[in-house]
Every structure is written in structure tokens, then in C-alpha cells.
Write a protein that holds these residues in place. Structure first.
Motif, short mmCIF file in Angstrom:
data_model
loop_
_atom_site.label_atom_id
_atom_site.label_comp_id
_atom_site.label_asym_id
_atom_site.label_seq_id
_atom_site.Cartn_x
_atom_site.Cartn_y
_atom_site.Cartn_z
N ALA A 165 0.82 -1.20 0.00
CA ALA A 165 0.00 0.00 0.00
C ALA A 165 0.86 1.25 0.00
N ARG A 166 1.99 1.20 0.67
CA ARG A 166 2.90 2.35 0.71
C ARG A 166 3.43 2.66 -0.69
N ASP A 167 3.79 1.61 -1.46
CA ASP A 167 4.32 1.81 -2.80
C ASP A 167 3.24 2.26 -3.77
N LEU A 168 2.01 1.79 -3.57
CA LEU A 168 0.89 2.27 -4.37
C LEU A 168 0.69 3.77 -4.17
N LEU A 169 0.77 4.20 -2.93
CA LEU A 169 0.66 5.63 -2.65
C LEU A 169 1.77 6.42 -3.33
N ILE A 171 3.27 5.73 -6.13
CA ILE A 171 2.95 5.84 -7.56
C ILE A 171 1.92 6.94 -7.79
N VAL A 172 0.90 6.97 -6.97
CA VAL A 172 -0.16 7.98 -7.10
C VAL A 172 0.42 9.39 -6.97
N LEU A 173 1.30 9.57 -5.98
CA LEU A 173 1.90 10.88 -5.75
C LEU A 173 2.81 11.29 -6.91
N GLU A 174 3.51 10.32 -7.49
CA GLU A 174 4.40 10.62 -8.61
C GLU A 174 3.62 11.01 -9.87
N VAL A 175 2.44 10.42 -10.06
CA VAL A 175 1.64 10.72 -11.25
C VAL A 175 1.07 12.12 -11.19
N SER A 176 0.52 12.52 -10.01
CA SER A 176 -0.12 13.84 -9.91
C SER A 176 -0.25 14.27 -8.45
N ASP A 177 -0.02 15.55 -8.22
CA ASP A 177 -0.21 16.06 -6.86
C ASP A 177 -1.69 16.35 -6.57
N ARG A 178 -2.54 16.06 -7.54
CA ARG A 178 -3.99 16.20 -7.36
C ARG A 178 -4.69 14.84 -7.34
N ALA A 179 -3.91 13.78 -7.32
CA ALA A 179 -4.46 12.44 -7.16
C ALA A 179 -4.26 12.02 -5.71
N TYR A 180 -5.21 11.24 -5.17
CA TYR A 180 -5.19 10.95 -3.73
C TYR A 180 -5.47 9.48 -3.46
N LEU A 181 -5.03 9.05 -2.29
CA LEU A 181 -5.29 7.70 -1.80
C LEU A 181 -5.91 7.78 -0.41
N ILE A 182 -6.98 7.05 -0.21
CA ILE A 182 -7.64 6.95 1.11
C ILE A 182 -7.80 5.47 1.44
N PRO A 183 -7.31 5.02 2.60
CA PRO A 183 -7.52 3.62 3.00
C PRO A 183 -9.01 3.30 3.11
N ALA A 184 -9.41 2.18 2.52
CA ALA A 184 -10.82 1.80 2.48
C ALA A 184 -11.20 0.97 3.70
N HIS A 185 -12.44 1.15 4.15
CA HIS A 185 -13.02 0.38 5.28
C HIS A 185 -11.92 -0.17 6.21
N VAL A 186 -11.29 0.74 6.94
CA VAL A 186 -10.01 0.45 7.59
C VAL A 186 -10.05 -0.65 8.64
N TRP A 187 -11.24 -1.07 9.11
CA TRP A 187 -11.30 -2.06 10.19
C TRP A 187 -11.74 -3.45 9.73
N THR A 188 -12.14 -3.60 8.48
CA THR A 188 -12.65 -4.89 8.01
C THR A 188 -11.60 -5.98 8.25
N PRO A 189 -11.97 -7.12 8.84
CA PRO A 189 -10.97 -8.13 9.26
C PRO A 189 -10.03 -8.58 8.16
N TRP A 190 -10.55 -8.87 6.96
CA TRP A 190 -9.74 -9.56 5.96
C TRP A 190 -8.96 -8.63 5.05
N PHE A 191 -9.52 -7.49 4.70
CA PHE A 191 -8.87 -6.64 3.69
C PHE A 191 -8.92 -5.17 4.12
N SER A 192 -8.02 -4.76 5.00
CA SER A 192 -8.00 -3.36 5.42
C SER A 192 -6.71 -3.03 6.14
N THR A 193 -6.48 -1.75 6.30
CA THR A 193 -5.23 -1.28 6.92
C THR A 193 -5.10 -1.70 8.37
#
Length: 577
Positions: free
Chosen positions: A139-143, A145-167
Motif C-alpha cells: 500500500a505504501r508503494d501504491l501511494l 505511484i499515485v503521488l508521482e503521477v499527480s499532486d492532485r491524485a489521492y489515496l484513502i484507505p478503504a473500510h479500515v477495520w474490516t478483518p480480511w482486507f483493510s489497513t
């Protein structure tokens, strides 16, 4: 301007989604729900990206509009829905000798930026395999890439508490945002709470105070739009919206599911029908008592594990939030049928035609207007929703929970005689005891009193069934009642808002409330204490919001006819004299 945005949806190219998830359907349902800005979802999928290029036009604000807008079903709901370019990425990778599975949301200001992001990600994984692609990319490397492409593109962690797929999930997440995004953590400014948590739960972690709490539907069908959403008061532009999320200025807060309805709120084992609160899970050492396998640890338990506060503490700059129940679920409960039935769909369309959109009814319409157009049952349902007087059956291990505004059998009684003095059924009591588990978990247990005599202690312990106390003046009846309420709270774990203490005089009510406050502290604020007449009048107003104080015989006759519709006009006239 004020507007509502749902910024996490999918297309029909994602797995387990409706074939109706196209841009035209998203536009129509956003309008029906009362949403002004809706995410496109899945912009990484090649075919969906081509549809976005073919069907959308930039409106000059960073948002997009449909080239050919579909005909609105209801004139009263017409609104100019805008699209925000969004997608969700599933990252599965190994970090610190543990497999991590994170879902993150990406946002872009224009299709050129989307094309650049897609080009970078296509070298890492197969974007055509799913609308929500699975990438072996931290997830850190994905962020990065997003920052390198555009300073107007953003990343927000999704449903951060879900057991199987979240931060922060219990199965494959981290114990902090910093552990996930490392040196780029400073570029994370918002977290999506997900359906199984709400902002209050997140505010039990001081480490999350600096983040804006956002909520969106994660809709897998167009009808599910708006079950959670975000409210803004900014210029209707992409940059203004994200500036509000970064600074929390102009961000008005979120519209939330009751978290108990989310499918990972409690701990459990779906195949065995086992649903536990965190304490019970710990008593069973995290194992299912039926099959012996590990339980899926839910969001509530995970919050308890990481929390450094016993109770939520809202930062001064943080926005508010409000709960809703999707309108089809309310209609289904009232009609006693499934939410997808024809009867519910017909009534839903009728209500939208009357009120313009779903949010207008759930959040804004005066109760008196709902009573006038839809009757007392719908007025009572929406009033209870807005006052959080609901009974949840919590979700667990991938099974959605349910929220009820009426107790079993209550609807039949509401259409006839008054029901208040009848004892609730056991299922209703169980649901009430489960209500708002996060609130209960954060409350301090009631303190036991050491000043009761033998007879008073006997009364205090009687927390089930009816108990008659017969005693003269000065024998400590009020003191015993206070201790009985305290004991009930400690033993049943019921919501204090479900307690009602009735006295003969206002003076006695004030005295009882003062004693409860001294003993229970903040818990006492939710306990209802009033005289019999005040309580009865308040109940009548909740059921019949348009009813006024009775002034004369004619008013009495009309009130009798309203309360007891089975009585004849002659009987109402005779009784009113």
C-alpha cells in the motif's frame, strides 16, 4: 454550496456486483437517493475506462457529467449528478513476515491522470481481471505511484477495520497507519470507516485524531448507493472537495449505517451461527464453541484491542455524523415482507414521488409532514430513527446485521390500542440488550451500594419479572429504586435509554434524576425520569406528532377517534362529553 458525495462504488466489471452497475443507473439512483457527486468506481479496468471516456464529459470543475443523461422517473427528484473518477485497489503482499491484505481508494482529477495511473499499475498486475484489481504491491508503494503521477491524485484507505482486507483489520492489517504507509504516512489525510464502524468508534484511538473520517456505500448494486455518504459545504469542485477533506473546513460530516448492521461488527463464526461480543470471545479464548475453530474477530473487538481511550473523544475540529436506515428496510419492516419485494418497491416509488429523494425523507422532512402524507406508523419509524431508538441484531463474520425500529408484534398494536403497558417479548429484550455494543463497551459498570438492608437487597437483585414494593414513608423506596436501576444496568447491559422511571410529582422526578446522576454519572443522562402524565403525553406526541393539547369536547372526540379507530362516531362523542 451544500452537497452529498458517495465516493466508493463499483462497476459491473467487479466481482459479485450487479450487471446493472453502469453509468446511467448510477446517475439515476444517485438522484433518487439525494446524492450530488458519485464515484465512477473501477477506473483501472480497461473496458470500464473506455466507457468513462465515451460517456463522460469534463464539466470544468474536476468532476464529470454524462453526455446523455437518462430521463428522470420523478420530476421532483431532478438534480445534476456529477461523477468523480475513483477506483479501489486490493493489495496483497508480505511485510514484516506477515501477509498483508489492504484495500485502498484512489481518486483522480481527470481522465489523463487516470490513464497515467493505469499505465503504471498495468506493469504490476492484470487490470482486466477484475474491476477491483489484485496487485502484489505494498500500500505504501501504491501511494508513492499515485503521488508521482499527480499532486492532485489521492489515496484513502478503504473500510479500515474490516478483518480480511483493510489497513487495521484483525486478520491481515497493521496496528497503526504509520506501520502501513511508513515514510509516506503524512500524505494520508482521511480514513474510510466502513459499514461496521462509525466515527465514534474510531475516536477511541487518539492516533486517529488527525484524520478525517469519511464514509461511502461501497455499493455493489446501484440500489445500495447512499447507505453511507459524505456531506460538504464547499464550491462544487474536485479541488474544493478534497481541500475540505484535508483541512476539515467545509466538511460537514458523514451519513452512517448503524455499525451493528455491518457484516463484520461483532466476532463470530457464520457457519456455526455463533455471534459473540469481545468479552465472550475472550472467555472462549477466541475459539468457536461449536467447531473449535478460530472466530473471525470483528471490528468492535479490533477497536477495543487498539483503543487507548475508554470512551470516544471527538477532536475539536472533527465533523459530526448521523445515522440512517435505508428506506427499503424501513418499508419492509412495516409491511412485514422482504426488502426486495414488489410491495416495498411500489411504496418506495410512492415515497420518492412525494418527498423528492430518500435523504429528504430520512433526514429533513418534518415529522408532521411524514405523518400527514404517510400516516403515524411511518412518522413513528422516522422519529425513532432520528432519535436512535432502534434495536439492532449485529452482523458478524460476513453476515449483515439488521436494525429494527419496532418490536415484534408492536406494529399490529400500533394500529389498534395502546401497547405501552405490555411487557416486551423475549426476542425484543435480547435485541435491546445488544443495542449499540460499542457504547456499552465504553461505559463504566454501575457501582453497587453498600447501604441497603436485607429487604432492599432482595429488591435490588430482582432484575427479571415484576416486583411489588410495599413500604411506608421514609423507608427508602427512592433509594432502593435507584439501586435497582443501577443493578439492572450492570447485570443486563441494556441501553440506559431503555429505562423509564415514573413518579407522581415533578419534585419527586427531579430528586430521582439527581440521585441517579450522582450514582451513575453520564449514564443517567439517557434514563427517562418523569411523571405519569408527562410520560403519557410524550408517548402520544411520538405516535401522533400533529396532536395538540386537548382543549374542549370536540378536541377530545377527535383524539379518541385517532387513538381508537374501531370506535364509532357515536361512542367517541359520548366518551368525549
Amino acid at each position: 454550496m451544500h452537497y452529498v458525495a458517495d465516493l466508493h462504488v463499483h462497476s459491473h466489471y467487479s466481482r459479485a456486483t450487479s450487471s446493472d452497475l453502469n453509468l446511467e443507473a448510477l446517475y439515476q439512483w444517485a438522484s433518487i437517493k439525494g446524492i450530488d457527486v458519485v464515484g465512477t468506481g473501477d477506473f483501472t479496468h480497461p473496458q470500464w475506462f473506455r466507457e468513462l471516456q465515451e460517456k463522460l464529459l469534463p464539466d470544468g470543475t474536476g468532476f464529470y457529467k454524462l453526455k446523455n443523461t437518462p430521463t428522470q422517473q420523478f420530476k421532483s427528484q431532478a438534480r445534476e449528478v456529477r461523477f468523480c473518477l475513483t477506483t479501489e485497489i486490493s493489495s496483497i503482499y508480505k511485510d514484516e513476515d506477515k501477509v498483508r491484505k489492504n484495500h485502498t481508494l484512489l481518486y483522480a482529477p481527470d481522465l489523463d491522470t487516470v490513464a497515467k495511473i493505469n499505465a503504471r499499475l498495468a506493469t504490476i498486475g492484470n487490470l482486466a481481471a477484475d474491476g477491483r484489481p489484485i496487485l502484489g504491491l505494498p500500500a505504501r508503494d501504491l501511494l508513492e505511484i499515485v503521488l508521482e503521477v499527480s499532486d492532485r491524485a489521492y489515496l484513502i484507505p478503504a473500510h479500515v477495520w474490516t478483518p480480511w482486507f483493510s489497513t487495521l483489520g484483525s486478520k491481515s492489517g497493521y496496528d497503526s497507519i504509520e506501520a502501513c504507509f511508513k515514510d509516506l504516512t503524512g500524505y494520508i489525510f482521511a480514513l474510510e470507516t466502513g459499514l461496521s464502524s462509525d466515527p465514534a468508534m474510531n475516536r477511541r484511538l487518539s492516533a486517529l485524531d488527525r484524520y478525517t473520517m469519511v464514509s461511502s456505500s461501497d455499493a455493489h448494486s446501484p440500489q445500495k448507493l447512499g447507505r453511507e455518504a459524505n456531506r460538504f459545504d464547499t464550491a462544487l469542485t474536485y479541488d474544493a472537495m478534497f481541500e475540505a477533506l484535508k483541512t476539515q473546513k467545509g466538511f460537514l460530516g458523514t451519513i452512517e449505517f448503524f455499525p451493528e448492521e455491518g457484516k463484520y461488527h461483532m466476532d463470530g463464526h457464520r457457519s456455526c451461527g455463533v455471534c459473540f461480543d469481545p468479552n465472550t470471545t475472550q472467555q472462549h479464548k477466541g475459539l468457536c464453541p461449536t467447531c473449535g475453530k478460530p472466530l473471525t474477530i470483528g471490528v468492535l473487538h479490533r477497536v477495543e484491542t487498539l483503543a487507548d481511550r475508554k470512551q470516544p473523544q471527538k477532536p475539536k475540529h472533527a465533523a459530526d455524523f448521523e445515522y440512517i436506515i435505508p428506506l427499503p428496510e424501513i418499508i419492509a419492516e412495516i409491511k412485514g415482507v422482504g426488502a426486495n419485494s414488489k410491495a416495498v418497491q411500489k411504496q418506495f416509488q410512492h415515497i420518492i414521488a412525494l418527498f423528492g429523494n430518500e435523504f429528504a425523507l430520512l433526514r429533513e422532512a418534518p415529522i408532521a409532514d411524514i405523518h400527514r402524507h404517510l400516516g403515524p406508523i411511518y412518522a413513528a419509524a422516522i422519529s425513532r430513527l432520528r432519535n436512535h431508538l432502534v434495536a439492532p441484531s449485529p452482523g458478524y463474520d460476513g453476515l449483515y446485521g439488521s436494525i429494527h425500529v419496532f418490536q415484534p408484534g408492536e406494529l399490529k398494536k400500533l394500529t389498534g390500542q395502546l401497547y405501552w403497558f405490555e411487557a416486551p417479548t423475549a426476542p425484543a429484550q435480547q435485541r435491546v440488550q445488544q443495542a449499540h455494543a460499542i457504547t456499552q463497551a465504553s461505559r463504566k459498570p454501575a457501582k453497587a451500594s453498600m447501604s441497603l438492608n436485607t429487604a432492599q437487597c432482595t429488591i435490588q437483585r430482582r432484575t427479571q419479572g415484576a416486583t411489588l414494593v410495599k413500604a411506608g414513608p421514609g423507608t427508602g423506596k427512592t433509594h432502593t429504586l435507584v439501586q435497582w436501576i443501577s443493578s439492572c444496568l450492570a447485570q443486563t447491559k441494556a441501553d440506559p435509554a431503555r429505562f423509564l422511571a415514573i413518579t407522581f410529582t415533578n419534585r419527586a422526578a427531579a430528586e430521582l434524576k439527581a440521585r441517579l446522576t450522582k450514582l451513575l454519572g453520564e449514564q443517567a443522562s439517557s434514563i427517562q425520569v418523569s411523571t405519569f402524565h408527562a410520560t403519557a403525553y410524550q408517548m402520544l406526541l411520538e405516535r401522533y406528532p400533529t396532536m395538540q393539547t386537548v382543549y374542549d369536547a370536540e378536541d377530545r372526540r377527535l383524539t379518541l377517534h385517532l387513538l381508537f379507530p374501531e370506535l364509532t362516531e357515536t361512542a367517541c362523542h359520548r366518551l368525549s362529553q
